[in-house]
Design a protein around this motif. Structure first.
Motif, short mmCIF file in Angstrom:
data_model
loop_
_atom_site.label_atom_id
_atom_site.label_comp_id
_atom_site.label_asym_id
_atom_site.label_seq_id
_atom_site.Cartn_x
_atom_site.Cartn_y
_atom_site.Cartn_z
N ILE A 205 20.31 18.72 -15.60
CA ILE A 205 20.83 19.70 -15.59
C ILE A 205 20.56 20.08 -17.25
N LYS A 206 20.10 18.96 -18.33
CA LYS A 206 19.48 18.69 -19.55
C LYS A 206 18.53 19.60 -19.45
N ARG A 207 17.72 19.03 -19.06
CA ARG A 207 16.42 19.78 -18.13
C ARG A 207 16.12 21.21 -18.56
N SER A 208 17.28 21.58 -17.51
CA SER A 208 16.77 22.75 -16.87
C SER A 208 17.20 23.94 -18.34
N VAL A 209 18.85 23.18 -18.60
CA VAL A 209 19.19 24.25 -19.90
C VAL A 209 17.95 24.41 -20.65
N ASP A 210 17.54 22.75 -21.45
CA ASP A 210 16.45 23.02 -22.34
C ASP A 210 15.18 24.58 -21.71
N ALA A 211 15.00 23.73 -20.59
CA ALA A 211 14.31 25.35 -20.67
C ALA A 211 14.52 26.42 -20.68
N ASP A 233 31.48 16.19 -19.87
CA ASP A 233 30.70 15.90 -20.66
C ASP A 233 29.46 16.25 -20.64
N LEU A 234 29.17 17.28 -19.96
CA LEU A 234 27.73 18.20 -19.58
C LEU A 234 28.14 19.34 -21.19
N GLU A 235 29.57 19.49 -20.75
CA GLU A 235 29.71 21.16 -22.37
C GLU A 235 28.97 19.91 -23.66
N ALA A 236 29.58 18.69 -23.36
CA ALA A 236 29.22 17.59 -24.39
C ALA A 236 27.72 17.93 -24.94
N LEU A 237 27.16 17.54 -23.31
CA LEU A 237 25.78 17.16 -23.35
C LEU A 237 24.50 18.51 -24.03
N THR A 238 25.13 19.65 -23.70
CA THR A 238 24.46 20.70 -23.02
C THR A 238 24.72 21.94 -24.35
N GLY A 239 26.38 22.05 -24.90
CA GLY A 239 26.46 22.26 -25.85
C GLY A 239 26.78 24.16 -24.83
N LEU A 240 26.65 24.30 -23.42
CA LEU A 240 26.83 25.59 -22.95
C LEU A 240 28.35 25.25 -22.26
N GLU A 241 29.23 26.11 -22.28
CA GLU A 241 30.55 26.23 -22.09
C GLU A 241 30.70 24.95 -20.54
N THR A 242 31.59 24.86 -19.92
CA THR A 242 31.47 24.08 -18.49
C THR A 242 32.70 23.95 -18.51
N ARG A 243 32.92 24.45 -16.13
CA ARG A 243 34.27 24.78 -16.74
C ARG A 243 34.04 24.22 -14.74
N ALA A 244 35.05 23.00 -14.57
CA ALA A 244 35.26 22.95 -13.62
C ALA A 244 36.28 23.01 -12.80
N THR A 245 35.70 23.31 -11.25
CA THR A 245 36.62 24.17 -9.94
C THR A 245 36.80 22.94 -8.86
N VAL A 246 37.57 23.35 -9.04
CA VAL A 246 38.50 22.42 -7.56
C VAL A 246 38.90 23.52 -6.22
N LEU A 247 38.16 23.68 -5.26
CA LEU A 247 38.43 25.05 -4.02
C LEU A 247 39.79 24.28 -3.29
N GLY A 248 40.20 23.15 -2.80
CA GLY A 248 41.32 22.49 -3.14
C GLY A 248 41.12 23.45 -1.40
N HIS A 249 42.64 23.70 -1.36
CA HIS A 249 42.62 24.08 -0.12
C HIS A 249 43.13 25.07 0.50
N ILE A 250 42.39 25.90 0.15
CA ILE A 250 42.21 27.33 0.08
C ILE A 250 40.54 26.93 0.98
N GLN A 251 39.44 26.07 0.90
CA GLN A 251 39.24 26.36 2.01
C GLN A 251 40.17 25.71 3.52
N ARG A 252 40.98 25.25 3.13
CA ARG A 252 41.87 25.28 4.99
C ARG A 252 42.38 25.98 5.28
#
Ligand code: ATP
Length: 319
Positions: A205-211, A233-252
């Motif tokens: 992911i860091k390579r892609s962002v650096d590219a 971890d990804l936000e710290a590594l890449t400097g890009l704002e990173t969000r986690a989304t748990v889709l959860g029971h919406i999928q049900r």
């Protein structure tokens, strides 16, 4: 056969109502009576039944969830409870049972048929984790829900230069994650069937962002890792704002897709055909477009759900 019961068990899945409708209307066309069992095996044991007519299943084909209700009833693992449930069915004049659910529900169905009571299992779960079938009732709808959500996240990620870590369901089966990954062209897909290394994923992911990539999306099957930590971890590594989304029971939830409605209708009718021809202890499966049936015991004990390896490879090579 004069009277059959139908129940839904385990996690609900879109298309369960369509399957019940098909069971009811096919059974009625054979001149059988049909009762619906409320709340899965718990209602079976308690004798919680409702008489079903053609009209009882009107306006249900397009509705998500299951109007009969479903429940987790761990007590059904006790042989005595199962014997009591079979006795309850006999006392109520029920001669056969159709169980719609996932692999746990299949275990219950297997034990019922081992007690000599005719029982047919239908694969109803969004996880697509049942051996022998190419598709389970609910999988296609859940996939479409996940794809729609990931597409939306992509729009905002690309506008804001963000990374998104999306957790999808599937339990121990990566099919939902893999198909969502191919459908959405994501950067990485992490599933239980393929060993993955956190450092390698992060480095890629860091390579892609650096590219110069403006956004990245990772699809992660549930139970794989803490997606919130991964986002940090990804936000710290890449400097890009990173969000986690748990889709959860919406999928049900949600209205079942046309694919699931057709599958559920075909499988529901087929379950009755099998009972009519004297079959018992069978589970219904879709194999290369055709409906087939297997011994439910064999399905649980010796068959293994086949991982979508080529589709996974495609997700990796195209993403
Ligand atoms: P999903 O995977 O979509 O959640 P499932 O059918 O696998 O669906 P479970 O909770 O595993 O969901 O099982 C549903 C029900 O089936 C249980 O609550 C229990 O009543 C019954 N069941 C599960 N395992 C067994 C077993 N080993 N013996 C008898 N009954 C079982």
């Amino acid at each position: 056969i004069k009277k059959i019961g139908v129940l839904t068990s385990g996690g609900d899945a879109p298309g369960m109502n369509a399957a019940i409708r098909a069971v009811v209307r096919t059974a009625l066309s054979y001149g059988w009576e049909v009762v619906g069992v409320i709340d899965g095996y718990s209602g079976l044991h308690a004798g919680n039944f409702i008489q079903l007519t053609r009209r009882s299943v009107s306006d249900l084909l397009n509705r998500g969830g299951t109007f009969l209700g479903t429940a987790r009833f761990p007590q059904f693992k006790d042989p005595k409870v199962r014997e009591e449930a079979v006795e309850v069915m006999k006392q109520n004049g029920i001669d056969a049972l159709v169980v719609i659910g996932g692999d746990g529900s299949y275990m219950g169905a297997k034990f019922i048929s081992e007690l000599g009571f005719p029982c047919i299992g239908l694969p109803g779960t969004i996880d697509n984790d049942i051996a022998g079938t190419d598709a389970t009732i609910g999988f296609d709808t859940a996939l479409n829900t996940a794809v729609e959500a990931i597409d939306k996240l992509r729009d905002t990620c690309s506008s804001h230069k963000r990374i998104s870590v999306v957790e999808v369901m599937g339990h121990h089966c990566g099919d939902l994650a893999v198909c969502a990954a191919v459908s959405c062209g994501v950067e990485a897909v992490l599933v239980p069937e393929v060993k993955w290394d956190k450092d390698e994923v992060y480095a890629s992911i860091k390579r892609s962002v650096d590219a110069g990539k403006r956004h990245a999306i990772l699809v992660v099957c549930e139970l794989q890792t803490d997606v919130h930590q991964m986002a940090k971890d990804l936000e710290a590594l890449t400097g890009l704002e990173t969000r986690a989304t748990v889709l959860g029971h919406i999928q049900r939830g949600g209205t079942p897709s046309a694919v699931d409605r057709v599958l559920a209708s075909r499988m529901g009718a087929y379950a009755c055909e099998l009972l009519k021809s004297g079959e018992s202890g069978r589970c219904v499966a879709l194999k290369r477009g055709e409906l087939v049936h297997y011994d439910i015991i064999e399905c649980i004990n010796s068959m293994k759900h086949k991982f979508m390896k080529t589709t996974y490879d495609l997700a990796c090579s195209l993403g």
